[in-house]
Design a protein around this motif. Sequence first.
Motif, short mmCIF file in Angstrom:
data_model
loop_
_atom_site.label_atom_id
_atom_site.label_comp_id
_atom_site.label_asym_id
_atom_site.label_seq_id
_atom_site.Cartn_x
_atom_site.Cartn_y
_atom_site.Cartn_z
N SER A 135 0.83 -1.21 0.00
CA SER A 135 0.00 0.00 0.00
C SER A 135 0.86 1.25 0.00
O SER A 135 0.48 2.28 -0.57
CB SER A 135 -0.94 0.01 1.21
OG SER A 135 -0.25 0.28 2.42
N LYS A 136 2.03 1.19 0.62
CA LYS A 136 2.93 2.34 0.66
C LYS A 136 3.67 2.50 -0.67
O LYS A 136 3.94 3.62 -1.11
CB LYS A 136 3.95 2.18 1.79
CG LYS A 136 3.34 2.19 3.18
CD LYS A 136 2.65 3.51 3.48
CE LYS A 136 2.11 3.55 4.89
NZ LYS A 136 1.38 4.80 5.20
N GLY A 163 2.47 1.48 -3.65
CA GLY A 163 1.45 2.00 -4.56
C GLY A 163 1.56 1.54 -6.00
O GLY A 163 0.99 2.17 -6.89
N ARG A 165 0.34 -0.42 -8.89
CA ARG A 165 -0.94 -1.07 -9.18
C ARG A 165 -0.81 -2.43 -9.86
O ARG A 165 -1.81 -3.13 -10.03
CB ARG A 165 -1.81 -0.13 -10.03
CG ARG A 165 -2.33 1.04 -9.21
CD ARG A 165 -3.38 1.83 -9.93
NE ARG A 165 -4.05 2.75 -9.02
CZ ARG A 165 -5.01 3.60 -9.38
NH1 ARG A 165 -5.41 3.63 -10.64
NH2 ARG A 165 -5.58 4.40 -8.49
N TRP A 181 -2.33 -5.17 -7.77
CA TRP A 181 -3.77 -5.26 -7.55
C TRP A 181 -4.32 -6.69 -7.62
O TRP A 181 -5.13 -7.09 -6.76
CB TRP A 181 -4.51 -4.35 -8.52
CG TRP A 181 -5.98 -4.58 -8.58
CD1 TRP A 181 -6.70 -5.06 -9.64
CD2 TRP A 181 -6.93 -4.37 -7.53
NE1 TRP A 181 -8.03 -5.16 -9.32
CE2 TRP A 181 -8.20 -4.73 -8.03
CE3 TRP A 181 -6.83 -3.91 -6.21
CZ2 TRP A 181 -9.36 -4.65 -7.26
CZ3 TRP A 181 -7.99 -3.83 -5.44
CH2 TRP A 181 -9.22 -4.20 -5.96
N ARG A 222 -6.63 -1.36 3.34
CA ARG A 222 -5.85 -0.16 3.02
C ARG A 222 -5.16 -0.30 1.67
O ARG A 222 -5.13 0.64 0.87
CB ARG A 222 -4.81 0.09 4.12
CG ARG A 222 -5.39 0.63 5.42
CD ARG A 222 -4.29 1.12 6.35
NE ARG A 222 -3.45 0.04 6.82
CZ ARG A 222 -3.62 -0.59 7.97
NH1 ARG A 222 -4.63 -0.28 8.76
NH2 ARG A 222 -2.79 -1.55 8.34
N ALA A 223 -4.60 -1.49 1.42
CA ALA A 223 -3.91 -1.71 0.14
C ALA A 223 -4.90 -1.65 -1.02
O ALA A 223 -4.60 -1.09 -2.07
CB ALA A 223 -3.19 -3.06 0.16
N VAL A 275 -5.88 1.79 -2.26
CA VAL A 275 -4.76 2.47 -2.92
C VAL A 275 -4.53 1.91 -4.32
O VAL A 275 -4.26 2.65 -5.26
CB VAL A 275 -3.47 2.32 -2.09
CG1 VAL A 275 -2.24 2.81 -2.87
CG2 VAL A 275 -3.57 3.10 -0.78
N LEU A 276 -4.68 0.60 -4.46
CA LEU A 276 -4.29 -0.09 -5.69
C LEU A 276 -5.43 -0.31 -6.68
O LEU A 276 -5.17 -0.65 -7.84
CB LEU A 276 -3.65 -1.44 -5.35
CG LEU A 276 -2.42 -1.40 -4.43
CD1 LEU A 276 -2.00 -2.82 -4.06
CD2 LEU A 276 -1.27 -0.68 -5.10
N GLU A 301 -13.93 0.41 -8.54
CA GLU A 301 -14.28 0.79 -7.17
C GLU A 301 -15.61 0.20 -6.69
O GLU A 301 -15.69 -0.27 -5.54
CB GLU A 301 -14.31 2.32 -7.03
CG GLU A 301 -12.97 3.00 -7.19
CD GLU A 301 -12.66 3.37 -8.63
OE1 GLU A 301 -11.70 4.13 -8.84
OE2 GLU A 301 -13.40 2.92 -9.54
N ALA A 310 -12.87 6.18 1.35
CA ALA A 310 -11.82 6.53 0.38
C ALA A 310 -12.26 6.23 -1.06
O ALA A 310 -11.71 6.80 -2.00
CB ALA A 310 -10.54 5.76 0.70
#
Length: 222
Positions: free
Chosen positions: A96-97, A99, A101, A104, A125-126, A129-130, A136, A164
């Motif tokens: 997640s940090k 980032g 993709r 995914w 969290r990951a 972000v990804l 979504e 988010a």
Amino acid sequence: MTMPKEDTNMMRALQGLESSSSSVRLQAALAVGTTPDTRCIDKLIERCAIEPEFSVREMLMWALTRHSSSMTVPELLHEVRSECAQARSQALHTLSKIGDRQAWPAITRALLSDADDEVARSAWRAAVVLVPEGEEPELAAVLSTQLGRGERAMQLSLSRALIALGEVIMPILRAAMTDLDPRVRAHAIATERLLRDPDAGFEFAIEEAKRIVALGRTSQEE
């Protein structure tokens, strides 16, 4: 033959990561991150899976993000399939940090609903972000299956992940507000409140949601 200074520093850092002293391990991780060396990646990941100190784990993660993602991401993707919960959680947290993709596809439904709370939270969290653009709503649908799970901290983590994703979560939250489980209903209402008013605070939102659920139940009984 004298060993080059960079090799000496690397060996010292690798030895430091094995120290019984958490402060020494912290300094070793800082040293590796300050002067990245791809030969340290495996040891950093290995240490993430067993490191007991939160501050050291965070430094290990930072050190990994300082290396090329082309070198770290494949190794981290292997870790998310580990039988060790901490290995999965830390790998997801690091992804997640970073980032990237490309990671995914590794964020599976199984990880998003992992029985271990820390793994699930890291996966949430990951995921936000990804997630690729356009996916979504599908992610929100999967995350919504976790509504009502755990205590306040766990529920707040899920609410933040859902929020988010933005307005796409509204139809899913509305459906969850009619769920048979009062915990799911209350969590969905609280999440909607936070989406509308981020300054409201989760404690207030969840208590207000519980009152709404309780009133609804009383009305039905009448």
